[in-house]
Structures are given as structure tokens and as C-alpha cells.
Motif scaffolding. Structure first.
Motif, PDB file in Angstrom:
ATOM      1  N   UNK A 183       0.854  -1.185   0.000  1.00  0.00           N
ATOM      2  CA  UNK A 183       0.000   0.000   0.000  1.00  0.00           C
ATOM      3  C   UNK A 183       0.889   1.235   0.000  1.00  0.00           C
ATOM      4  N   UNK A 184       0.533   2.191  -0.841  1.00  0.00           N
ATOM      5  CA  UNK A 184       1.272   3.449  -0.922  1.00  0.00           C
ATOM      6  C   UNK A 184       0.247   4.572  -0.988  1.00  0.00           C
ATOM      7  N   UNK A 185       0.408   5.568  -0.144  1.00  0.00           N
ATOM      8  CA  UNK A 185      -0.506   6.707  -0.111  1.00  0.00           C
ATOM      9  C   UNK A 185      -0.124   7.685  -1.210  1.00  0.00           C
ATOM     10  N   UNK A 202       6.231  -3.554  10.325  1.00  0.00           N
ATOM     11  CA  UNK A 202       6.211  -2.197  10.880  1.00  0.00           C
ATOM     12  C   UNK A 202       6.019  -1.167   9.760  1.00  0.00           C
ATOM     13  N   UNK A 203       5.207  -0.155  10.023  1.00  0.00           N
ATOM     14  CA  UNK A 203       4.884   0.849   9.020  1.00  0.00           C
ATOM     15  C   UNK A 203       6.075   1.771   8.794  1.00  0.00           C
ATOM     16  N   UNK A 204       6.259   2.182   7.547  1.00  0.00           N
ATOM     17  CA  UNK A 204       7.364   3.064   7.198  1.00  0.00           C
ATOM     18  C   UNK A 204       6.813   4.209   6.355  1.00  0.00           C
ATOM     19  N   UNK A 205       6.696   5.384   6.967  1.00  0.00           N
ATOM     20  CA  UNK A 205       6.153   6.530   6.238  1.00  0.00           C
ATOM     21  C   UNK A 205       4.749   6.234   5.750  1.00  0.00           C
ATOM     22  N   UNK A 206       4.522   6.394   4.461  1.00  0.00           N
ATOM     23  CA  UNK A 206       3.201   6.156   3.888  1.00  0.00           C
ATOM     24  C   UNK A 206       3.095   4.762   3.283  1.00  0.00           C
ATOM     25  N   UNK A 207       4.016   3.885   3.600  1.00  0.00           N
ATOM     26  CA  UNK A 207       4.035   2.534   3.040  1.00  0.00           C
ATOM     27  C   UNK A 207       3.503   1.529   4.059  1.00  0.00           C
ATOM     28  N   UNK A 263      -3.125   4.299   8.510  1.00  0.00           N
ATOM     29  CA  UNK A 263      -2.670   3.178   9.332  1.00  0.00           C
ATOM     30  C   UNK A 263      -3.858   2.492  10.000  1.00  0.00           C
ATOM     31  N   UNK A 264      -4.807   3.265  10.489  1.00  0.00           N
ATOM     32  CA  UNK A 264      -5.996   2.690  11.122  1.00  0.00           C
ATOM     33  C   UNK A 264      -6.794   1.855  10.120  1.00  0.00           C
ATOM     34  N   UNK A 265      -7.038   2.409   8.945  1.00  0.00           N
ATOM     35  CA  UNK A 265      -7.808   1.683   7.918  1.00  0.00           C
ATOM     36  C   UNK A 265      -7.044   0.443   7.449  1.00  0.00           C
ATOM     37  N   UNK A 276       1.602  11.707  -0.897  1.00  0.00           N
ATOM     38  CA  UNK A 276       2.127  11.859   0.459  1.00  0.00           C
ATOM     39  C   UNK A 276       3.184  12.956   0.539  1.00  0.00           C
ATOM     40  N   UNK A 277       3.999  13.084  -0.502  1.00  0.00           N
ATOM     41  CA  UNK A 277       5.055  14.110  -0.490  1.00  0.00           C
ATOM     42  C   UNK A 277       4.459  15.513  -0.399  1.00  0.00           C
ATOM     43  N   UNK A 278       3.264  15.719  -0.940  1.00  0.00           N
ATOM     44  CA  UNK A 278       2.612  17.025  -0.840  1.00  0.00           C
ATOM     45  C   UNK A 278       2.070  17.266   0.564  1.00  0.00           C
ATOM     46  N   UNK A 279       1.562  16.180   1.178  1.00  0.00           N
ATOM     47  CA  UNK A 279       1.033  16.296   2.535  1.00  0.00           C
ATOM     48  C   UNK A 279       2.136  16.550   3.552  1.00  0.00           C
ATOM     49  N   UNK A 280       3.324  16.055   3.271  1.00  0.00           N
ATOM     50  CA  UNK A 280       4.422  16.131   4.224  1.00  0.00           C
ATOM     51  C   UNK A 280       4.823  17.564   4.559  1.00  0.00           C
ATOM     52  N   UNK A 281       4.404  18.526   3.764  1.00  0.00           N
ATOM     53  CA  UNK A 281       4.719  19.931   4.032  1.00  0.00           C
ATOM     54  C   UNK A 281       3.932  20.469   5.227  1.00  0.00           C
ATOM     55  N   UNK A 282       2.848  19.814   5.605  1.00  0.00           N
ATOM     56  CA  UNK A 282       2.004  20.250   6.719  1.00  0.00           C
ATOM     57  C   UNK A 282       2.003  19.148   7.776  1.00  0.00           C
ATOM     58  N   UNK A 283       2.752  19.364   8.859  1.00  0.00           N
ATOM     59  CA  UNK A 283       2.914  18.326   9.877  1.00  0.00           C
ATOM     60  C   UNK A 283       1.589  17.823  10.439  1.00  0.00           C
ATOM     61  N   UNK A 284       0.683  18.718  10.771  1.00  0.00           N
ATOM     62  CA  UNK A 284      -0.588  18.316  11.361  1.00  0.00           C
ATOM     63  C   UNK A 284      -1.398  17.484  10.376  1.00  0.00           C
ATOM     64  N   UNK A 285      -1.441  17.915   9.126  1.00  0.00           N
ATOM     65  CA  UNK A 285      -2.169  17.175   8.104  1.00  0.00           C
ATOM     66  C   UNK A 285      -1.507  15.829   7.847  1.00  0.00           C
ATOM     67  N   UNK A 286      -0.188  15.805   7.840  1.00  0.00           N
ATOM     68  CA  UNK A 286       0.543  14.556   7.630  1.00  0.00           C
ATOM     69  C   UNK A 286       0.204  13.546   8.710  1.00  0.00           C
TER      70      UNK A 286
END
Length: 166
Positions: free
Chosen positions: A23-25, A62-67, A46-48, A28-38
Motif C-alpha cells: 500500500x502506498x498513499x 512495521x509501518x514506514x512513512x506512507x508505506x 494506518x488505522x484503515x 504523500x510528499x505534498x502532505x508532508x509539508x504540513x505536519x498536522x495534516x501529515x
């Protein structure tokens, strides 16, 4: 704690044909600019993913970033492991669409080596085999192909009479 929990029930190194969900989000690289949104987006993913994987008997690494990487047919041999993998992917796809997230999903299967690997001070559950990089290629193709879940030929052969495929 998570690695220890994952390792329980798997034991030592093993070799078996397994099904793998990658699974890859998207974006994600665009979201990473906003910590709260990330953090909120990552938590939702992760929950889903955890819910879909666990409800279909999968084991996640173990989860790694958006993977997210999950496996079936590791703890105990199951002939329907590819169907369970694809079912989890479909459930995750629906859940993430409801959250407004774009995910790229790839299901592959093949022979692997698995188990706790690493050093004396740091060990984690790992799966190694050719179906892992094949799944990475399918994820990249998912950017171009508008299907929900991409599967390799091994998974397709196992599910073609149970799941509608294009």
C-alpha cells in the motif's frame, strides 16, 4: 513492542509461498509539508490498513512513512491466502475512498523467506522474495491505470473464479 508482537506466532525463519499486499498513499510528499495534516492523514491510513489486514487474517510489517506491507500464509498455511489478500485490499480501498485518500494497492504472491531478521540489538519481521519488488512495480503502474487493486499473474490465477477481474 510492535516488532515483538509481530514476531510472536511466526517463530524462526521460514520459506513458503505467500501473498503480499503493498500500500502506498498517493500524494504523500505534498502532505508532508504540513505536519498536522501529515499526522492525521497517516493515522487514518494506518488505522484503515490495520483494520483491513487484521480482519482478513494478515500480518503487517512495521509501518514506514506512507508505506504499508502485509502478508498472508505466514503464520499458518492457508490455500486461500491470495483471496484474503485481495479482500483486504478491496476493503482498504473502500475505506480510504471514504476518507478522501488516494492509495495505490498491489497484491503479489510467490515464494519467500520470512521471519525475524536483523542484528543482535535490532530485529524485525521481514519477508524477502521476488514478489516484493514486483509489487513495487505494480504500485508505480497504479498511478497510470485507474483500477482499484492491481494483482500479479500468480494472485490472478488463484482468485480469477472468485473475484471479478479486468
Amino acid at each position: 513492542k510492535r516488532s515483538a508482537a509481530v514476531l510472536r506466532g511466526v517463530g524462526s525463519l521460514g520459506h513458503r509461498t505467500v501473498s503480499v499486499l503493498q500500500v502506498d498513499l498517493g500524494g504523500f510528499h505534498l502532505l508532508a509539508a504540513d505536519d498536522a495534516l501529515t499526522l492525521s492523514t497517516h493515522s487514518a491510513l494506518i488505522q484503515a490498513a490495520s483494520q483491513a489486514i487484521q480482519s482478513h487474517g494478515g500480518l503487517s510489517s512495521p509501518f514506514l512513512g506512507d508505506k504499508v506491507l502485509a502478508f498472508w500464509n505466514v503464520r499458518a498455511a492457508r490455500s486461500d491466502h491470495s483471496l484474503l489478500c485481495v479482500s483486504a485490499a478491496q476493503e482498504l480501498r473502500q475505506a480510504t475512498l471514504g476518507l478522501g485518500l488516494t492509495v495505490r494497492l498491489a497484491c503479489t504472491a510467490g515464494p519467500v523467506s520470512f521471519g525475524p531478521m536483523g542484528t543482535k540489538t535490532q530485529r524485525a519481521f521481514t519477508v524477502v522474495g521476488p514478489c516484493i519488488p514486483r509489487g513495487m512495480v505494480l504500485q508505480k503502474l497504479a498511478k497510470l491505470i485507474p483500477f482499484g487493486v492491481l494483482v500479479d499473474s500468480t494472485v490472478h490465477a488463484q482468485i480469477q473464479y472468485t473475484v471479478q477481474c479486468r
